[in-house]
Design a protein around this motif. Sequence first.
Motif, PDB file in Angstrom:
ATOM      1  N   ALA A   1       0.985  -1.112   0.058  1.00 50.11           N
ATOM      2  CA  ALA A   1      -0.234   0.079   0.016  1.00 50.11           C
ATOM      3  C   ALA A   1       0.987   1.284   0.049  1.00 50.11           C
ATOM      4  CB  ALA A   1      -0.956  -0.077   1.011  1.00 50.11           C
ATOM      5  N   ALA A   2       1.960   1.341   0.841  1.00 51.68           N
ATOM      6  CA  ALA A   2       2.897   2.383   0.893  1.00 51.68           C
ATOM      7  C   ALA A   2       3.272   2.848  -0.510  1.00 51.68           C
ATOM      8  CB  ALA A   2       3.875   2.231   1.733  1.00 51.68           C
ATOM      9  N   ALA A   3       3.794   1.718  -1.586  1.00 54.33           N
ATOM     10  CA  ALA A   3       4.385   2.103  -2.566  1.00 54.33           C
ATOM     11  C   ALA A   3       3.215   2.633  -3.491  1.00 54.33           C
ATOM     12  CB  ALA A   3       4.636   0.867  -3.243  1.00 54.33           C
ATOM     13  N   LEU A   4       2.014   2.544  -3.529  1.00 50.49           N
ATOM     14  CA  LEU A   4       0.854   3.022  -4.076  1.00 50.49           C
ATOM     15  C   LEU A   4       0.568   4.351  -3.773  1.00 50.49           C
ATOM     16  CD1 LEU A   4      -1.727   0.091  -4.708  1.00 50.49           C
ATOM     17  CD2 LEU A   4       0.228   0.954  -6.428  1.00 50.49           C
ATOM     18  N   ILE A   5       0.488   4.628  -2.490  1.00 49.10           N
ATOM     19  CA  ILE A   5       0.499   5.787  -1.699  1.00 49.10           C
ATOM     20  C   ILE A   5       1.416   6.972  -2.373  1.00 49.10           C
ATOM     21  CG2 ILE A   5       0.300   7.405   0.344  1.00 49.10           C
ATOM     22  CD1 ILE A   5      -0.920   4.575   1.593  1.00 49.10           C
ATOM     23  N   LEU A   6       2.741   6.450  -2.184  1.00 46.89           N
ATOM     24  CA  LEU A   6       3.631   7.594  -2.711  1.00 46.89           C
ATOM     25  C   LEU A   6       3.556   7.690  -4.111  1.00 46.89           C
ATOM     26  CD1 LEU A   6       6.689   8.734  -1.808  1.00 46.89           C
ATOM     27  CD2 LEU A   6       7.661   6.617  -2.566  1.00 46.89           C
ATOM     28  N   ALA A   7       3.409   6.912  -4.967  1.00 45.83           N
ATOM     29  CA  ALA A   7       2.943   6.929  -6.175  1.00 45.83           C
ATOM     30  C   ALA A   7       1.902   8.017  -6.612  1.00 45.83           C
ATOM     31  CB  ALA A   7       2.864   5.985  -7.203  1.00 45.83           C
ATOM     32  N   ALA A   8       0.912   7.945  -5.969  1.00 39.88           N
ATOM     33  CA  ALA A   8      -0.125   8.752  -5.995  1.00 39.88           C
ATOM     34  C   ALA A   8       0.036  10.245  -5.621  1.00 39.88           C
ATOM     35  CB  ALA A   8      -1.270   8.105  -5.276  1.00 39.88           C
ATOM     36  N   CYS A   9       0.826  10.388  -4.732  1.00 40.89           N
ATOM     37  CA  CYS A   9       1.062  11.665  -4.082  1.00 40.89           C
ATOM     38  C   CYS A   9       2.029  12.465  -4.739  1.00 40.89           C
ATOM     39  CB  CYS A   9       1.387  11.642  -2.631  1.00 40.89           C
ATOM     40  SG  CYS A   9       0.188  10.865  -1.586  1.00 40.89           S
ATOM     41  N   THR A  10       2.866  11.832  -5.508  1.00 38.65           N
ATOM     42  CA  THR A  10       3.782  12.870  -6.024  1.00 38.65           C
ATOM     43  C   THR A  10       3.478  13.654  -7.446  1.00 38.65           C
ATOM     44  OG1 THR A  10       5.488  11.063  -5.416  1.00 38.65           O
ATOM     45  CG2 THR A  10       6.409  12.669  -6.913  1.00 38.65           C
ATOM     46  N   THR A  11       3.870  14.866  -7.479  1.00 33.69           N
ATOM     47  CA  THR A  11       3.491  15.532  -8.861  1.00 33.69           C
ATOM     48  C   THR A  11       4.639  15.571  -9.946  1.00 33.69           C
ATOM     49  OG1 THR A  11       4.396  17.733  -7.776  1.00 33.69           O
ATOM     50  CG2 THR A  11       1.869  16.855  -7.471  1.00 33.69           C
ATOM     51  N   HIS A  12       4.365  15.806 -11.022  1.00 34.01           N
ATOM     52  CA  HIS A  12       5.355  15.892 -11.829  1.00 34.01           C
ATOM     53  C   HIS A  12       4.960  16.945 -13.079  1.00 34.01           C
ATOM     54  CE1 HIS A  12       6.294  11.702 -10.297  1.00 34.01           C
ATOM     55  NE2 HIS A  12       5.078  11.374 -10.895  1.00 34.01           N
ATOM     56  N   PRO A  13       5.955  17.037 -13.771  1.00 30.06           N
ATOM     57  CA  PRO A  13       5.579  18.152 -15.112  1.00 30.06           C
ATOM     58  C   PRO A  13       4.827  17.401 -16.150  1.00 30.06           C
ATOM     59  CG  PRO A  13       7.953  17.109 -15.094  1.00 30.06           C
ATOM     60  CD  PRO A  13       7.300  16.799 -13.747  1.00 30.06           C
ATOM     61  N   GLU A  14       4.208  18.487 -16.951  1.00 33.87           N
ATOM     62  CA  GLU A  14       3.446  17.930 -17.962  1.00 33.87           C
ATOM     63  C   GLU A  14       4.070  17.091 -18.661  1.00 33.87           C
ATOM     64  OE1 GLU A  14       0.326  20.129 -21.142  1.00 33.87           O
ATOM     65  OE2 GLU A  14       1.024  21.263 -19.310  1.00 33.87           O
ATOM     66  N   LYS A  15       3.519  16.274 -19.123  1.00 34.71           N
ATOM     67  CA  LYS A  15       3.995  15.332 -20.201  1.00 34.71           C
ATOM     68  C   LYS A  15       4.068  16.041 -21.543  1.00 34.71           C
ATOM     69  CE  LYS A  15       2.862  11.310 -17.446  1.00 34.71           C
ATOM     70  NZ  LYS A  15       2.149  10.200 -17.335  1.00 34.71           N
ATOM     71  N   LYS A  16       5.063  15.635 -22.440  1.00 30.26           N
ATOM     72  CA  LYS A  16       5.024  16.229 -23.787  1.00 30.26           C
ATOM     73  C   LYS A  16       4.991  14.964 -24.782  1.00 30.26           C
ATOM     74  CE  LYS A  16      10.129  16.236 -23.877  1.00 30.26           C
ATOM     75  NZ  LYS A  16      11.298  16.880 -23.984  1.00 30.26           N
ATOM     76  N   LEU A  17       4.435  15.515 -26.068  1.00 33.04           N
ATOM     77  CA  LEU A  17       4.435  14.166 -26.892  1.00 33.04           C
ATOM     78  C   LEU A  17       5.900  13.918 -27.656  1.00 33.04           C
ATOM     79  CD1 LEU A  17       2.843  12.111 -28.720  1.00 33.04           C
ATOM     80  CD2 LEU A  17       2.447  14.039 -30.206  1.00 33.04           C
ATOM     81  N   ILE A  18       6.265  12.752 -27.629  1.00 27.21           N
ATOM     82  CA  ILE A  18       7.454  12.470 -28.250  1.00 27.21           C
ATOM     83  C   ILE A  18       7.182  11.664 -29.452  1.00 27.21           C
ATOM     84  CG2 ILE A  18       9.798  11.264 -27.958  1.00 27.21           C
ATOM     85  CD1 ILE A  18       9.618  12.379 -25.004  1.00 27.21           C
ATOM     86  N   GLU A  19       7.473  11.969 -30.686  1.00 23.79           N
ATOM     87  CA  GLU A  19       7.334  11.081 -31.711  1.00 23.79           C
ATOM     88  C   GLU A  19       8.385  10.003 -31.896  1.00 23.79           C
ATOM     89  OE1 GLU A  19       4.729  11.267 -33.845  1.00 23.79           O
ATOM     90  OE2 GLU A  19       3.864  13.185 -33.460  1.00 23.79           O
ATOM     91  N   ILE A  20       7.914   9.163 -32.255  1.00 19.39           N
ATOM     92  CA  ILE A  20       8.875   7.650 -32.678  1.00 19.39           C
ATOM     93  C   ILE A  20       9.001   7.902 -34.049  1.00 19.39           C
ATOM     94  CG2 ILE A  20       9.035   5.177 -32.488  1.00 19.39           C
ATOM     95  CD1 ILE A  20       7.519   5.257 -29.937  1.00 19.39           C
ATOM     96  N   THR A  21      10.317   8.071 -34.767  1.00 24.64           N
ATOM     97  CA  THR A  21      10.536   8.095 -35.886  1.00 24.64           C
ATOM     98  C   THR A  21      11.366   7.020 -36.518  1.00 24.64           C
ATOM     99  OG1 THR A  21      12.235   9.721 -35.764  1.00 24.64           O
ATOM    100  CG2 THR A  21       9.982  10.561 -36.066  1.00 24.64           C
ATOM    101  N   GLY A  22      11.746   6.669 -37.826  1.00 23.21           N
ATOM    102  CA  GLY A  22      12.706   5.961 -38.220  1.00 23.21           C
ATOM    103  C   GLY A  22      12.429   4.277 -38.057  1.00 23.21           C
ATOM    104  N   VAL A  23      11.054   4.181 -37.981  1.00 18.91           N
ATOM    105  CA  VAL A  23      10.481   2.694 -38.092  1.00 18.91           C
ATOM    106  C   VAL A  23      10.267   2.232 -39.399  1.00 18.91           C
ATOM    107  CG1 VAL A  23       8.385   1.468 -37.632  1.00 18.91           C
ATOM    108  CG2 VAL A  23       9.303   2.782 -35.690  1.00 18.91           C
ATOM    109  N   ASP A  24      10.922   1.338 -39.876  1.00 15.04           N
ATOM    110  CA  ASP A  24      10.949   0.730 -41.150  1.00 15.04           C
ATOM    111  C   ASP A  24       9.666  -0.392 -41.551  1.00 15.04           C
ATOM    112  OD1 ASP A  24      11.239  -0.461 -43.730  1.00 15.04           O
ATOM    113  OD2 ASP A  24      13.297  -0.873 -43.377  1.00 15.04           O
ATOM    114  N   ASN A  25       8.764   0.372 -41.791  1.00 20.18           N
ATOM    115  CA  ASN A  25       7.343  -0.429 -41.943  1.00 20.18           C
ATOM    116  C   ASN A  25       7.335  -1.235 -43.149  1.00 20.18           C
ATOM    117  OD1 ASN A  25       5.477   0.976 -39.872  1.00 20.18           O
ATOM    118  ND2 ASN A  25       5.996   2.907 -41.144  1.00 20.18           N
ATOM    119  N   SER A  26       8.395  -1.288 -44.017  1.00 22.03           N
ATOM    120  CA  SER A  26       8.436  -2.372 -44.861  1.00 22.03           C
ATOM    121  C   SER A  26       8.877  -3.830 -44.305  1.00 22.03           C
ATOM    122  CB  SER A  26       9.591  -2.025 -45.951  1.00 22.03           C
ATOM    123  OG  SER A  26      10.839  -1.996 -45.251  1.00 22.03           O
ATOM    124  N   LEU A  27       9.338  -3.991 -43.269  1.00 25.20           N
ATOM    125  CA  LEU A  27       9.458  -5.022 -42.435  1.00 25.20           C
ATOM    126  C   LEU A  27       8.578  -5.500 -41.459  1.00 25.20           C
ATOM    127  CD1 LEU A  27      13.172  -3.936 -41.430  1.00 25.20           C
ATOM    128  CD2 LEU A  27      12.432  -5.262 -43.422  1.00 25.20           C
TER     129      LEU A  27
END
Length: 670
Positions: free
Chosen positions: A9-35
């Motif tokens: 329970a303590a691990a879950l409480i700690l995770a729930a109480c911590t605040t974080h900066p706003e998340k940004k979208l990181i594009e994933i590029t370079g994937v070879d869709n021919s494979l």
Amino acid sequence: MKKLFFPFAAALILAACTTHPEKKLIEITGVDNSLRPGDDFFKYVNGTWYDSVPIPETQAGVGAYMFMNYPQRLRLQAILDSVAQGNYPEGSLEQKVGDFYASGMDTATIEQRGYEPLKPILNAIDAIADLPSLMSFVADASKTGNGSLMGVYIGPDDKNSSMNIAHAYQTGIGLPDRDYYFKKDPATIGIQEAYKEYLASLFQLTGTSAEEAQKNAALVYEIDKQLAASHRTRVELRDVKANYNKMAVSALQAGQPNIGWSAYLSLLGAQTDSIDVGQPAYYEKLNGLLKSIPVADWKIYLKANSLTNYADDLSKAFVDASFAFTKVISGQAKPKTRGEKMASAVDHYLGEALGQLYVKEYFPESAKERMLDLVNNVQTAYAARIDKLDWMSDSTKQKAKEKLFAITKKIGYPDKWKDYSAVKVGRDTYFENVVSAATANYERGLAKLGKSVDKSEWYTTPSTVTAYNNPSANEIVFPAGILQAPYFDNEADDALNYGGIGMVIGHELTHTFDDQGAQFDKNGNVSNWWTDEDYNKFKSRIQQVIDLYSTFTVLDSLHINGAMTVGENTADIAGVAVAYDAFKMTPEGQDTAKVGNFTPDQRFFLSIARIWRVKMKDEYQRLWIRSNPHSLPIWRVNGPLMNTTPFYAAFDVQPGDKMFQPEENRITIW
């Protein structure tokens, strides 16, 4: 640092109480869709990058993982360039790291001195007259960082992990591993000849004729080879119990009088009546050779050892000779820049002093907080996986979870920094600075003998891109250096972070339960906490990992050594599985909406492939296969994923795809 116990329970409480900066979208590029992803996921994600990226001429590889230490060294170099130009109080960490760096960058003074700094050491070797004086030199040299025939250090007792004792390990050879002396393939023979040529070059640079230098090199190589024959293989070194042999010094003295253990330990300042001799056969062999090989030949061996140890700290001719050998064994085309080499040297000798400057500039406290959340959540997911194991009894599950929640978590940097006050640093004495730092490190280690283990100590520097599990302390450690993209981004979405650093967290947690770690209890002692039936089931699953990875090839013919790499491969397989479970505990992990062009699950697995995005020279891959306990990066991706059922669903992996494994054949240990 004290061991921490995080109930569910303590691990879950700690995770729930911590605040974080706003998340940004990181594009994933370079994937070879021919494979097809299920044919070669590493290539599907990284192939476009791999085929186009050049390996810098000063490196043996490029990309993530250990090769991220190259851009790290450029960061460190920028910090050092700045402090080296400043005016700081004598004895301050800025003064010490700045002057150490400046002394190494002063190539004009280093060139002018030639090998003059080494002459007192060579003269001391010339003065050796008999076995006692030979062993006296070996002891004195080891105290200043010039180790040779004897490998002694102070560390925790495997069976009483709260106390530090003396340990001895096999050493004495100049090539990376014993097998280099015995294999007959063309690549290895080329390395053997390059090593002899390197030794001969060093002798010539100190005034020996070319003919005599060649003879000396051949003699040193033959002594090396005899010592190597006594070495345990890297697979044998994985046997925890076989490599713990605590012996009375009096018994060693009686059985190995040529070494003279009592006198040797006294010369080291190591007052002890017992020592753990990890590989006894080496010292049996050394004791015999000390008598059968003439002292005059040992003097040549010790000169070669000192020359190779200090070659990179001397003038350009010595540095060039060292690189000529490095080029053969690693494939690196050009030497590293002086600045990069000196950044590495400062990090090696004054790592936590430099680390304080690095952390101040590159590691915010918010990153440490989010990383702790990730660790706690992966730990919670691990406990849930243990509960669901169908091959382990309830009593062993309880012991496993007790060990899991007793793990100490170290993130970013130490709570207590090392003291470098004993290191004397001058701006025009680089060689002496190296010796002073090495001597201070020796004295710091010696002071631990017979004392309680300091659980706050770190065994890597804060800026290094690495992570480790220390079973004798039951701890996992994540330096600030690895807490950057692609492993960790404080602003990135959970899919990327759990597929990146989450997999690394799961990997390190699994070392607590791999073939070696499973032999240590929650307090870090080698102690059996298993039922016999459960341990036999565990070993059968470990064998499945060995068998599978032994089928994987590199460069068309080299096979991964499944037995040597089994601990890391086990950690990779379980690391992916537990990181995925932890990811599915997050809101994003429970979502199916695409982010960019991929679902959250797909982004998780894509992140795993990105953190092992590495390209290496062929020569370095051969070196890796023989000496590194990790599989090559392609198999750190494809190997675990072919055993991860959610990956099959995420990328529609079907029978006929090259990575496809029938579900009943997919390996699950944890």
